[in-house]
Design a protein around this motif. Structure first.
Motif, PDB file in Angstrom:
ATOM      1  N   SER A  83       0.825  -1.205   0.000  1.00 31.40           N
ATOM      2  CA  SER A  83       0.000   0.000   0.000  1.00 31.40           C
ATOM      3  C   SER A  83       0.862   1.260   0.000  1.00 31.40           C
ATOM      4  CB  SER A  83      -0.913  -0.009   1.231  1.00 31.40           C
ATOM      5  OG  SER A  83      -1.541   1.233   1.401  1.00 31.40           O
ATOM      6  N   GLY A  84       0.589   2.155  -0.930  1.00 33.14           N
ATOM      7  CA  GLY A  84       1.287   3.429  -0.950  1.00 33.14           C
ATOM      8  C   GLY A  84       0.927   4.283   0.254  1.00 33.14           C
ATOM      9  N   LEU A  85      -0.315   4.153   0.718  1.00 38.19           N
ATOM     10  CA  LEU A  85      -0.761   4.916   1.878  1.00 38.19           C
ATOM     11  C   LEU A  85       0.044   4.559   3.124  1.00 38.19           C
ATOM     12  CD1 LEU A  85      -2.761   6.956   3.024  1.00 38.19           C
ATOM     13  CD2 LEU A  85      -4.390   5.081   3.379  1.00 38.19           C
ATOM     14  N   LYS A 123      -5.691  -4.099   1.059  1.00 38.04           N
ATOM     15  CA  LYS A 123      -5.534  -3.999  -0.387  1.00 38.04           C
ATOM     16  C   LYS A 123      -5.532  -5.385  -1.028  1.00 38.04           C
ATOM     17  CE  LYS A 123      -2.522  -2.172  -4.015  1.00 38.04           C
ATOM     18  NZ  LYS A 123      -1.266  -1.455  -4.330  1.00 38.04           N
ATOM     19  N   THR A 172       3.079   8.726  -1.721  1.00 37.51           N
ATOM     20  CA  THR A 172       2.045   9.440  -2.480  1.00 37.51           C
ATOM     21  C   THR A 172       2.082   9.048  -3.955  1.00 37.51           C
ATOM     22  OG1 THR A 172       2.186  11.328  -0.959  1.00 37.51           O
ATOM     23  CG2 THR A 172       1.168  11.718  -3.117  1.00 37.51           C
ATOM     24  N   HIS A 221       0.821   5.525  -4.301  1.00 36.26           N
ATOM     25  CA  HIS A 221      -0.625   5.463  -4.067  1.00 36.26           C
ATOM     26  C   HIS A 221      -1.394   5.828  -5.330  1.00 36.26           C
ATOM     27  CE1 HIS A 221      -4.475   5.875  -2.040  1.00 36.26           C
ATOM     28  NE2 HIS A 221      -4.587   7.100  -2.536  1.00 36.26           N
ATOM     29  N   ASP A 226      -2.584   2.334  -6.297  1.00 35.07           N
ATOM     30  CA  ASP A 226      -3.731   2.098  -5.416  1.00 35.07           C
ATOM     31  C   ASP A 226      -5.039   2.691  -5.925  1.00 35.07           C
ATOM     32  OD1 ASP A 226      -1.764   1.023  -3.896  1.00 35.07           O
ATOM     33  OD2 ASP A 226      -1.863   2.494  -2.275  1.00 35.07           O
TER      34      ASP A 226
END
Length: 202
Positions: free
Chosen positions: A27-29, A89, A193, A196, A200
């Motif tokens: 996950s980029g978050l 995810k 960021t 994401h 994502d």
């Protein structure tokens, strides 16, 4: 079936093989939040050192233990956040969270990270604080590059950046803290960021 169909089939097979050999649910978050945790932790460490150690980086006793606890909490919250968001995810993409590929990813990530962590603890026990930030960046960068073979290949670029920042910190140890903040805080937020929005939000 013409040549275009063959090329399309080959491309699809290649894509399936790539997905089966790489864990792509990172996950980029989680990277963004890890960067935020690092910035918060760095602010706390800076306050502790400035307030109780006359602004020096020579840490003793209670302050030393508090700074180590601070680092451990940053790592803990980053890991937990990464697991939770990556699991979410993976479920969303109907992918397995824990399989042979993710095991290879974790093993290849942990080998340089644990070796570096032990080395850093050894030099800290000898009172050598100046190179700590640079060494953290270098070993973390190596871990990212090593793990990128089994995950999203783009994370190796973050690994390269971390290593470069670590080498700069080795050349200028007086700036090690700020380069650590740049590498673990700012770069995680920027890179998270970018990841994401690239992976994502599809």
């Amino acid at each position: 079936m013409d040549s275009k169909d063959y090329l399309k089939d080959i491309s699809e097979i290649k894509d399936l093989m790539n997905k089966s050999s790489r864990f792509i649910s990172l996950s980029g978050l989680s990277g963004i939040l890890a960067g935020i945790y690092a910035l918060i932790g760095a602010a706390i460490a800076y306050w502790l050192v400035s307030e109780y150690s006359s602004g020096t980086l020579i840490l003793d006793g209670k302050i030393y233990r508090l700074v180590l606890l601070d680092l451990c909490l940053i790592a803990f919250f980053s890991i937990i956040t990464g697991i939770v968001l990556t699991t979410r995810k993976a479920k969303k993409n109907n992918a397995k969270m824990w399989d042979a590929t993710s095991k290879r990813l974790v093993i290849n990530f942990l080998i340089p990270l644990l070796a570096g962590g032990l080395y850093i603890l050894i030099i800290l026990s000898n009172g050598k604080y100046g190179q700590t930030g640079g060494l953290m960046l270098i070993f973390y960068g190596l871990a990212l590059i090593n793990a990128s073979k089994y995950s999203i290949g783009d994370i190796r670029y973050l690994g390269y950046i971390e290593i470069i920042l670590g080498l700069i910190a080795a050349l200028f140890p007086g700036y090690g803290f700020w380069l650590w903040v740049l590498g673990f805080g700012v770069m995680h937020i920027i890179y998270g960021t970018w990841m994401h929005f690239k992976y994502d939000t599809k």
